[in-house]
Each structure stands twice: as C-alpha cells, then as structure tokens.
Design a protein around this motif. Structure first.
Motif, PDB file in Angstrom:
ATOM      1  N   GLN A  59       0.817  -1.209   0.000  1.00 15.81           N
ATOM      2  CA  GLN A  59       0.000   0.000   0.000  1.00 15.81           C
ATOM      3  C   GLN A  59       0.853   1.262   0.000  1.00 15.81           C
ATOM      4  OE1 GLN A  59      -3.357   0.130  -0.549  1.00 15.81           O
ATOM      5  NE2 GLN A  59      -2.947  -2.038  -0.928  1.00 15.81           N
ATOM      6  N   LYS A  60       1.992   1.221   0.650  1.00 15.57           N
ATOM      7  CA  LYS A  60       2.914   2.351   0.592  1.00 15.57           C
ATOM      8  C   LYS A  60       3.463   2.532  -0.821  1.00 15.57           C
ATOM      9  CE  LYS A  60       4.665   2.541   5.377  1.00 15.57           C
ATOM     10  NZ  LYS A  60       4.721   4.013   5.535  1.00 15.57           N
ATOM     11  N   MET A  61       3.735   1.412  -1.496  1.00 14.85           N
ATOM     12  CA  MET A  61       4.200   1.475  -2.879  1.00 14.85           C
ATOM     13  C   MET A  61       3.142   2.094  -3.780  1.00 14.85           C
ATOM     14  SD  MET A  61       5.924  -2.336  -3.014  1.00 14.85           S
ATOM     15  CE  MET A  61       6.539  -2.324  -4.700  1.00 14.85           C
ATOM     16  N   LYS A  62       1.900   1.748  -3.522  1.00 14.55           N
ATOM     17  CA  LYS A  62       0.793   2.276  -4.317  1.00 14.55           C
ATOM     18  C   LYS A  62       0.717   3.797  -4.210  1.00 14.55           C
ATOM     19  CE  LYS A  62      -4.260   2.056  -4.697  1.00 14.55           C
ATOM     20  NZ  LYS A  62      -5.500   1.463  -4.135  1.00 14.55           N
ATOM     21  N   GLU A  63       0.967   4.318  -3.031  1.00 21.82           N
ATOM     22  CA  GLU A  63       0.848   5.753  -2.800  1.00 21.82           C
ATOM     23  C   GLU A  63       2.081   6.535  -3.232  1.00 21.82           C
ATOM     24  OE1 GLU A  63      -1.979   7.142  -1.872  1.00 21.82           O
ATOM     25  OE2 GLU A  63      -2.838   5.111  -1.873  1.00 21.82           O
ATOM     26  N   ALA A  64       3.223   5.874  -3.353  1.00 19.31           N
ATOM     27  CA  ALA A  64       4.476   6.565  -3.676  1.00 19.31           C
ATOM     28  C   ALA A  64       4.522   6.965  -5.151  1.00 19.31           C
ATOM     29  CB  ALA A  64       5.667   5.673  -3.347  1.00 19.31           C
ATOM     30  N   ASP A  65       5.328   7.979  -5.430  1.00 23.79           N
ATOM     31  CA  ASP A  65       5.549   8.415  -6.817  1.00 23.79           C
ATOM     32  C   ASP A  65       6.762   7.722  -7.427  1.00 23.79           C
ATOM     33  OD1 ASP A  65       3.541  10.747  -6.912  1.00 23.79           O
ATOM     34  OD2 ASP A  65       4.734  11.193  -5.122  1.00 23.79           O
ATOM     35  N   GLY A  66       7.691   7.307  -6.576  1.00 21.20           N
ATOM     36  CA  GLY A  66       8.888   6.621  -7.047  1.00 21.20           C
ATOM     37  C   GLY A  66       9.308   5.545  -6.074  1.00 21.20           C
ATOM     38  N   ILE A  67      10.066   4.575  -6.564  1.00 21.79           N
ATOM     39  CA  ILE A  67      10.495   3.445  -5.749  1.00 21.79           C
ATOM     40  C   ILE A  67      11.968   3.153  -6.034  1.00 21.79           C
ATOM     41  CG2 ILE A  67      10.227   0.952  -5.362  1.00 21.79           C
ATOM     42  CD1 ILE A  67       7.228   1.351  -5.976  1.00 21.79           C
ATOM     43  N   ILE A  68      12.736   2.921  -4.961  1.00 19.92           N
ATOM     44  CA  ILE A  68      14.125   2.496  -5.082  1.00 19.92           C
ATOM     45  C   ILE A  68      14.253   1.100  -4.488  1.00 19.92           C
ATOM     46  CG2 ILE A  68      16.513   2.919  -4.380  1.00 19.92           C
ATOM     47  CD1 ILE A  68      15.800   5.898  -4.167  1.00 19.92           C
ATOM     48  N   LEU A  69      14.874   0.205  -5.223  1.00 18.11           N
ATOM     49  CA  LEU A  69      15.147  -1.142  -4.744  1.00 18.11           C
ATOM     50  C   LEU A  69      16.640  -1.274  -4.504  1.00 18.11           C
ATOM     51  CD1 LEU A  69      12.989  -3.196  -7.298  1.00 18.11           C
ATOM     52  CD2 LEU A  69      12.273  -2.222  -5.097  1.00 18.11           C
ATOM     53  N   GLY A  70      17.029  -1.575  -3.258  1.00 14.60           N
ATOM     54  CA  GLY A  70      18.435  -1.710  -2.925  1.00 14.60           C
ATOM     55  C   GLY A  70      18.733  -3.072  -2.339  1.00 14.60           C
ATOM     56  N   SER A  71      19.810  -3.703  -2.808  1.00 15.20           N
ATOM     57  CA  SER A  71      20.159  -5.024  -2.286  1.00 15.20           C
ATOM     58  C   SER A  71      21.667  -5.202  -2.262  1.00 15.20           C
ATOM     59  CB  SER A  71      19.542  -6.131  -3.147  1.00 15.20           C
ATOM     60  OG  SER A  71      19.909  -7.416  -2.654  1.00 15.20           O
ATOM     61  N   PRO A  72      22.169  -5.947  -1.266  1.00 11.20           N
ATOM     62  CA  PRO A  72      23.542  -6.421  -1.341  1.00 11.20           C
ATOM     63  C   PRO A  72      23.600  -7.629  -2.271  1.00 11.20           C
ATOM     64  CG  PRO A  72      22.513  -7.289   0.630  1.00 11.20           C
ATOM     65  CD  PRO A  72      21.492  -6.402  -0.046  1.00 11.20           C
ATOM     66  N   VAL A  73      24.788  -8.160  -2.457  1.00  7.15           N
ATOM     67  CA  VAL A  73      24.974  -9.313  -3.334  1.00  7.15           C
ATOM     68  C   VAL A  73      25.227 -10.553  -2.485  1.00  7.15           C
ATOM     69  CG1 VAL A  73      26.411 -10.328  -5.131  1.00  7.15           C
ATOM     70  CG2 VAL A  73      25.877  -7.883  -5.187  1.00  7.15           C
ATOM     71  N   HIS A  74      24.379 -11.563  -2.636  1.00  7.05           N
ATOM     72  CA  HIS A  74      24.565 -12.848  -1.983  1.00  7.05           C
ATOM     73  C   HIS A  74      24.681 -13.922  -3.067  1.00  7.05           C
ATOM     74  CE1 HIS A  74      22.586 -11.527   2.101  1.00  7.05           C
ATOM     75  NE2 HIS A  74      23.644 -10.805   1.772  1.00  7.05           N
ATOM     76  N   TYR A  75      25.856 -14.453  -3.246  1.00  7.03           N
ATOM     77  CA  TYR A  75      26.090 -15.466  -4.289  1.00  7.03           C
ATOM     78  C   TYR A  75      25.606 -14.985  -5.665  1.00  7.03           C
ATOM     79  CZ  TYR A  75      27.336 -18.699  -0.568  1.00  7.03           C
ATOM     80  OH  TYR A  75      27.953 -19.295   0.504  1.00  7.03           O
ATOM     81  N   ALA A  76      26.010 -13.756  -6.019  1.00  3.08           N
ATOM     82  CA  ALA A  76      25.670 -13.155  -7.315  1.00  3.08           C
ATOM     83  C   ALA A  76      24.167 -13.049  -7.521  1.00  3.08           C
ATOM     84  CB  ALA A  76      26.311 -13.926  -8.468  1.00  3.08           C
ATOM     85  N   ALA A  77      23.419 -12.869  -6.434  1.00  2.00           N
ATOM     86  CA  ALA A  77      21.966 -12.776  -6.530  1.00  2.00           C
ATOM     87  C   ALA A  77      21.428 -11.821  -5.455  1.00  2.00           C
ATOM     88  CB  ALA A  77      21.334 -14.161  -6.366  1.00  2.00           C
ATOM     89  N   ILE A  78      20.157 -11.475  -5.608  1.00  4.58           N
ATOM     90  CA  ILE A  78      19.483 -10.629  -4.630  1.00  4.58           C
ATOM     91  C   ILE A  78      19.473 -11.321  -3.273  1.00  4.58           C
ATOM     92  CG2 ILE A  78      17.281  -9.513  -4.062  1.00  4.58           C
ATOM     93  CD1 ILE A  78      16.642  -9.582  -7.082  1.00  4.58           C
ATOM     94  N   ALA A  79      19.648 -10.570  -2.209  1.00  2.00           N
ATOM     95  CA  ALA A  79      19.566 -11.132  -0.857  1.00  2.00           C
ATOM     96  C   ALA A  79      18.210 -11.813  -0.665  1.00  2.00           C
ATOM     97  CB  ALA A  79      19.760 -10.033   0.181  1.00  2.00           C
ATOM     98  N   GLY A  80      18.204 -12.943   0.046  1.00  2.80           N
ATOM     99  CA  GLY A  80      17.036 -13.815   0.102  1.00  2.80           C
ATOM    100  C   GLY A  80      15.760 -13.160   0.589  1.00  2.80           C
ATOM    101  N   THR A  81      15.822 -12.436   1.695  1.00  6.25           N
ATOM    102  CA  THR A  81      14.612 -11.801   2.224  1.00  6.25           C
ATOM    103  C   THR A  81      14.063 -10.771   1.244  1.00  6.25           C
ATOM    104  OG1 THR A  81      15.412 -12.114   4.481  1.00  6.25           O
ATOM    105  CG2 THR A  81      13.638 -10.538   4.168  1.00  6.25           C
ATOM    106  N   MET A  82      14.958 -10.022   0.628  1.00  2.97           N
ATOM    107  CA  MET A  82      14.540  -9.022  -0.362  1.00  2.97           C
ATOM    108  C   MET A  82      13.862  -9.701  -1.541  1.00  2.97           C
ATOM    109  SD  MET A  82      14.481  -5.776  -1.054  1.00  2.97           S
ATOM    110  CE  MET A  82      14.667  -4.501  -2.315  1.00  2.97           C
ATOM    111  N   LYS A  83      14.408 -10.813  -2.001  1.00  3.36           N
ATOM    112  CA  LYS A  83      13.809 -11.537  -3.130  1.00  3.36           C
ATOM    113  C   LYS A  83      12.416 -12.036  -2.771  1.00  3.36           C
ATOM    114  CE  LYS A  83      14.113 -13.633  -7.231  1.00  3.36           C
ATOM    115  NZ  LYS A  83      12.953 -14.519  -7.281  1.00  3.36           N
TER     116      LYS A  83
END
Length: 211
Positions: free
Chosen positions: A73-97
C-alpha cells in the motif's frame, strides 16, 4: 512527491543503505520526500504460488503474518520506488527476493498498480556479482511498466565493512547522478500529467508453449 526505498540488506546502516542515502540526498534537494524501509532484517516468507492475489483482487498477498501488504500500500501511494540489495552469491539477498516476488506479483495482477511510477535499483557489493543483481532488480521495475532513470554507469557501489562504500568515489558519483536524474524524471512525469494523456493500459496476456 515521495519516494519509497527498500533496503534489502540485513545490515540497517550498511553499504546498501549508503547507496540509497546518496540517491536520497539528491532527491531531497528537489523537495522529494524519501522513506527508507528496512526489509533485509525481517522475516518474510517467499511466494506460495497459490494464485490467491489473482483470485481475490484485493491488493493483498494471502500471507498475513508479515509487513508485505503494508509495504504494498505504501508502494501504491508513492511516486517513485528504489530497490536496494547487497549481493549474496551473485543474486538478490534472500529476504529481499521473497518480498519482491510477492509484492510485485500483487501489484501487477491488481491492475498494474506501479505503472508509470519512477523506479530505480542500487546494489552494494564486496567484489563481484553486482551487475547480475542490478539486472535482477531491474526485472521487477521493467515488468511493472515503470519509468527508469539512468546514471553514468551501472548502479553498483563497492564496500565490505559497513560504511566503506562512501570511499568508492566513482560509486558515490553514480548514486548522486542517479538521484539527480530520478528527481528530473519524476518532475517530468508530474508536470506531464497536466498536459499529456496517459497511454491506455492493456490486460496482461498469459501464454505457455506446451501443447
């Protein structure tokens, strides 16, 4: 206007946070509010592939015991979104994924909720795998029909211990330029709403190739 940023690192104030903050500083100079949500230290279950969000059409995931529906719902109301992740085994961190799989599925099947918002991805990495994760994060933005600002290189910053990323001069410049370009694009979108009719969306066509 407001940007919602998701920090997918287990470390609240680690290098992923530094990358997001570098972008946020430039956005705030243009009077764009930035809220950072720390996803990486939460317990977030992966998608059940149950199809409940498609059947119910209530802008919610059927899993109720975490904060994903609140974030949607916060995403719905926002005008822009930033996705930030560290690298875990050349992939998105598990919880973020897990969060991204569920949130972006819900927003896509419930009328393309993120369509024409502005979205950007940033990655923090110790040594290798940054570009693959950058590509993976961008897949969510592209699939959602969002507008994507660019920088003068891939949006990857280098550092190991928390805070080291600020010593990556080129990486910090990349994030600053991304922030400036994101603010510019968001202002263009906002001004354009008064003068340009939004393009008509289409219902998603689903196919498979097994006959």
């Amino acid at each position: 206007m407001k940007v919602l940023a998701f920090n997918g690192s287990p470390n609240k104030n680690g290098n992923t946070y530094e990358a997001i903050r570098a972008v946020a500083v430039e956005l705030e100079k243009e009077n764009i509010e930035v809220e950072i949500i720390h996803v990486g230290n939460k317990v977030v279950r992966g998608c059940l592939a149950c199809g409940g969000c498609s059947r119910n059409m209530n802008e919610e995931c059927v899993i109720k015991n975490d904060e994903v529906n609140e974030w949607i719902q916060k995403m719905k109301e926002a005008d822009g979104i930033i996705l930030g992740s560290p690298v875990h085994y050349a992939a998105i961190a598990g919880t973020m994924k897990s969060f991204l799989d569920r949130a972006f599925l819900v927003t896509s099947v419930n009328g393309s909720m993120l369509r024409h918002k502005v979205g950007a991805s940033v990655v923090a990495v110790r040594r290798a795998g940054g570009v693959p994760v950058f590509d993976q994060l961008n897949n969510f933005i592209n699939y959602s029909e969002m507008a994507m600002p660019t920088s003068n290189y891939w949006n990857v910053i280098f550092g190991n211990a928390p805070g080291e990323a600020v010593k990556d001069e080129e990486g910090m410049q990349i994030m600053r330029i991304l922030g400036k370009n994101m603010a510019w694009l968001m202002n263009l979108v906002e001004l354009g709403k008064e003068h340009i009719k939004e393009s008509t969306g289409e219902e998603k066509v689903f196919m498979n190739f097994i006959r």
